[in-house]
Design a protein around this motif. Structure first.
Motif, PDB file in Angstrom:
ATOM      1  N   GLY A 176      38.842 -48.890 -28.902  1.00 53.73           N
ATOM      2  CA  GLY A 176      38.487 -49.551 -30.154  1.00 53.73           C
ATOM      3  C   GLY A 176      38.199 -51.029 -29.978  1.00 53.73           C
ATOM      4  N   ALA A 177      37.666 -51.405 -28.822  1.00 49.57           N
ATOM      5  CA  ALA A 177      37.415 -52.817 -28.534  1.00 49.57           C
ATOM      6  C   ALA A 177      36.118 -52.953 -27.746  1.00 49.57           C
ATOM      7  N   GLY A 178      35.619 -54.182 -27.703  1.00 52.03           N
ATOM      8  CA  GLY A 178      34.396 -54.439 -26.957  1.00 52.03           C
ATOM      9  C   GLY A 178      34.134 -55.917 -26.842  1.00 52.03           C
ATOM     10  N   TRP A 179      32.919 -56.259 -26.457  1.00 57.91           N
ATOM     11  CA  TRP A 179      32.547 -57.654 -26.310  1.00 57.91           C
ATOM     12  C   TRP A 179      31.041 -57.807 -26.531  1.00 57.91           C
ATOM     13  N   VAL A 180      30.621 -59.061 -26.704  1.00 58.57           N
ATOM     14  CA  VAL A 180      29.207 -59.377 -26.911  1.00 58.57           C
ATOM     15  C   VAL A 180      28.879 -60.632 -26.112  1.00 58.57           C
ATOM     16  N   VAL A 181      27.762 -60.601 -25.382  1.00 59.69           N
ATOM     17  CA  VAL A 181      27.259 -61.803 -24.716  1.00 59.69           C
ATOM     18  C   VAL A 181      25.853 -62.070 -25.240  1.00 59.69           C
ATOM     19  N   GLY A 182      25.533 -63.338 -25.399  1.00 61.34           N
ATOM     20  CA  GLY A 182      24.229 -63.725 -25.925  1.00 61.34           C
ATOM     21  C   GLY A 182      23.474 -64.620 -24.963  1.00 61.34           C
ATOM     22  N   GLU A 183      22.288 -65.054 -25.383  1.00 62.68           N
ATOM     23  CA  GLU A 183      21.415 -65.905 -24.576  1.00 62.68           C
ATOM     24  C   GLU A 183      21.272 -65.353 -23.162  1.00 62.68           C
ATOM     25  N   VAL A 184      21.028 -64.042 -23.079  1.00 62.61           N
ATOM     26  CA  VAL A 184      20.903 -63.370 -21.787  1.00 62.61           C
ATOM     27  C   VAL A 184      19.518 -63.653 -21.212  1.00 62.61           C
ATOM     28  N   ASP A 185      19.490 -64.293 -20.049  1.00 64.37           N
ATOM     29  CA  ASP A 185      18.250 -64.572 -19.331  1.00 64.37           C
ATOM     30  C   ASP A 185      18.413 -64.043 -17.909  1.00 64.37           C
ATOM     31  N   ILE A 186      17.741 -62.936 -17.613  1.00 67.03           N
ATOM     32  CA  ILE A 186      17.912 -62.243 -16.338  1.00 67.03           C
ATOM     33  C   ILE A 186      16.544 -61.969 -15.717  1.00 67.03           C
ATOM     34  N   THR A 187      16.459 -62.140 -14.408  1.00 63.13           N
ATOM     35  CA  THR A 187      15.254 -61.801 -13.657  1.00 63.13           C
ATOM     36  C   THR A 187      15.617 -60.835 -12.545  1.00 63.13           C
ATOM     37  N   THR A 188      14.812 -59.790 -12.385  1.00 65.58           N
ATOM     38  CA  THR A 188      15.054 -58.827 -11.319  1.00 65.58           C
ATOM     39  C   THR A 188      13.731 -58.201 -10.911  1.00 65.58           C
ATOM     40  N   ALA A 189      13.775 -57.291  -9.948  1.00 63.33           N
ATOM     41  CA  ALA A 189      12.598 -56.556  -9.492  1.00 63.33           C
ATOM     42  C   ALA A 189      13.068 -55.207  -8.976  1.00 63.33           C
ATOM     43  N   LEU A 190      12.197 -54.223  -9.060  1.00 62.88           N
ATOM     44  CA  LEU A 190      12.540 -52.873  -8.629  1.00 62.88           C
ATOM     45  C   LEU A 190      11.404 -52.334  -7.770  1.00 62.88           C
ATOM     46  N   THR A 191      11.632 -52.278  -6.464  1.00 62.61           N
ATOM     47  CA  THR A 191      10.616 -51.740  -5.562  1.00 62.61           C
ATOM     48  C   THR A 191      10.722 -50.228  -5.437  1.00 62.61           C
ATOM     49  N   SER A 192      11.954 -49.705  -5.584  1.00 61.70           N
ATOM     50  CA  SER A 192      12.197 -48.268  -5.506  1.00 61.70           C
ATOM     51  C   SER A 192      13.571 -47.999  -6.080  1.00 61.70           C
ATOM     52  N   LEU A 193      13.751 -46.802  -6.649  1.00 64.77           N
ATOM     53  CA  LEU A 193      15.050 -46.443  -7.199  1.00 64.77           C
ATOM     54  C   LEU A 193      16.098 -46.261  -6.114  1.00 64.77           C
ATOM     55  N   ASP A 194      15.660 -46.154  -4.864  1.00 65.46           N
ATOM     56  CA  ASP A 194      16.605 -45.997  -3.760  1.00 65.46           C
ATOM     57  C   ASP A 194      16.594 -47.197  -2.826  1.00 65.46           C
ATOM     58  N   PRO A 196      17.537 -51.489  -2.494  1.00 63.46           N
ATOM     59  CA  PRO A 196      18.423 -52.475  -3.131  1.00 63.46           C
ATOM     60  C   PRO A 196      17.707 -53.266  -4.223  1.00 63.46           C
ATOM     61  N   MET A 197      18.445 -53.554  -5.281  1.00 63.36           N
ATOM     62  CA  MET A 197      17.915 -54.336  -6.394  1.00 63.36           C
ATOM     63  C   MET A 197      18.857 -55.500  -6.667  1.00 63.36           C
ATOM     64  N   ARG A 198      18.284 -56.675  -6.850  1.00 68.45           N
ATOM     65  CA  ARG A 198      19.072 -57.872  -7.141  1.00 68.45           C
ATOM     66  C   ARG A 198      18.678 -58.429  -8.497  1.00 68.45           C
ATOM     67  N   ALA A 199      19.665 -58.803  -9.280  1.00 65.02           N
ATOM     68  CA  ALA A 199      19.435 -59.401 -10.597  1.00 65.02           C
ATOM     69  C   ALA A 199      20.162 -60.738 -10.662  1.00 65.02           C
ATOM     70  N   GLN A 200      19.458 -61.765 -11.140  1.00 62.98           N
ATOM     71  CA  GLN A 200      20.027 -63.100 -11.250  1.00 62.98           C
ATOM     72  C   GLN A 200      19.732 -63.669 -12.628  1.00 62.98           C
ATOM     73  N   GLY A 201      20.655 -64.492 -13.112  1.00 60.36           N
ATOM     74  CA  GLY A 201      20.421 -65.123 -14.402  1.00 60.36           C
ATOM     75  C   GLY A 201      21.692 -65.661 -15.006  1.00 60.36           C
ATOM     76  N   SER A 202      21.702 -65.741 -16.327  1.00 59.99           N
ATOM     77  CA  SER A 202      22.850 -66.307 -17.023  1.00 59.99           C
ATOM     78  C   SER A 202      23.011 -65.667 -18.395  1.00 59.99           C
ATOM     79  N   VAL A 203      24.242 -65.760 -18.912  1.00 52.61           N
ATOM     80  CA  VAL A 203      24.558 -65.290 -20.256  1.00 52.61           C
ATOM     81  C   VAL A 203      25.457 -66.329 -20.911  1.00 52.61           C
ATOM     82  N   GLN A 204      25.619 -66.200 -22.210  1.00 54.44           N
ATOM     83  CA  GLN A 204      26.508 -67.080 -22.964  1.00 54.44           C
ATOM     84  C   GLN A 204      27.644 -66.241 -23.532  1.00 54.44           C
TER      85      GLN A 204
END
Length: 299
Positions: A176-194, A196-204
């Motif tokens: 019965g609990a959770g959280w919220v983050v805002g101002e999400v700015d994320i950059t990533t790329a996907l060359t293949s589903l198998d 490696p994938m890297r995601a970088q950015g920031s949240v508030q």
């Protein structure tokens, strides 16, 4: 040879080709059922209903392609939020050549102000499991070649994916609990589903900016219920943390090693929403240990 003249002619030719491509894309958007093609392909690949409530047109920045406004991807039946994903605008970079064959091949995505609602129900089932929708089309006669199906998600390659000014919420019905983050700015790329994938950015979170850097070994494991390696680095004014371990993304389970440090444990617990009552001192800290998350419990 007049190199200046050659350079000008080359530049002029390039501009002409770009304008031709833009004009062709605009013409195809107006003539073809691009909205329907996008909705059908996404629904076939995810098993969820995609609705484009706003306009669909040509985008010139940040990617050359299509622009869809007021887009929603439906939540699971009985979900807490009305939509799993809702975005004010999605810019979809597409290849021009496949459009001539009434196909939409997505290469890059830019999400403007998306809102993502992550949920786990009382039975521990997450809402982020996306399964291809079974085809209801009867098989064609053997004398005719089979029609091409929707976009093969397993062969998807996205050179760039960006989230601008987003919001991500999480709710666990078991607690019965959770959280919220805002101002999400994320950059990533996907060359293949198998691959490696890297995601970088920031949240508030709670009025503080948090820098994120995450790497997942096999993104496709999220759709197959398999273990995959995960690395996550978190940096903010009150916390520097690193997680190295593995996850079963379909259930949200995590296990691995955590290293964390910060200037004040008392301020950190207060900021995270679990203040220590009558706490005195508890300032600078540095810890290393094992973290296991599963079944709604943390150990």
């Amino acid at each position: 040879m007049n190199w200046k003249r050659v350079a000008l002619l080359a530049a002029g030719s390039l501009v002409t080709l770009v304008l031709l491509g833009v004009g062709l894309l605009t013409f195809l958007v107006l003539r073809l059922d691009v909205r329907g093609e996008i909705e059908r392909n996404v629904e076939a690949a995810t098993g969820r209903e995609l609705t484009i409530n706003g306009n669909v047109g040509v985008s010139y920045w940040p990617v050359l392609g299509l622009k869809a406004q007021d887009v929603t991807l439906s939540n699971v039946e009985g979900g807490r939020a009305p939509a799993f994903i809702a975005a004010d605008e999605i810019d979809i970079g597409v290849e021009l050549r496949p459009l001539l064959d009434r196909q939409v091949n997505v290469r890059r995505l830019v999400f403007q102000r998306p809102r993502v609602a992550l949920e786990v129900d009382s039975n521990g089932q997450p809402n982020w499991l996306l399964q291809p929708r079974p085809s209801t089309t009867p098989p064609p006669p053997t004398t005719t070649p089979p029609p091409e199906g929707p976009v093969d998600v397993s062969r998807t390659s996205l050179r760039s994916v960006r989230i601008n000014d987003g919001e991500v919420s999480f709710f666990d019905a078991r607690q019965g609990a959770g959280w919220v983050v805002g101002e999400v700015d994320i950059t990533t790329a996907l060359t293949s589903l198998d691959a490696p994938m890297r995601a970088q950015g920031s949240v508030q979170y709670n009025d503080r900016k948090v820098e994120l850097d995450a790497s997942i070994a096999r993104p496709g494991a999220a759709t197959r219920g398999e273990l995959t390696q995960l690395t996550l680095n978190i940096q903010c004014e009150l916390l520097t943390a690193e997680f190295r371990g593995q996850t079963v993304a379909t259930s949200g389970e995590l296990s691995g090693t955590v290293r964390a440090s910060g200037p004040s444990l008392r301020q950190l617990t207060s900021w995270s929403g679990t203040p220590l009552q009558n706490a005195v001192g508890l300032e600078q800290f540095a810890v290393t240990g094992r973290l296991i998350i599963g079944g709604g419990a943390y150990t």
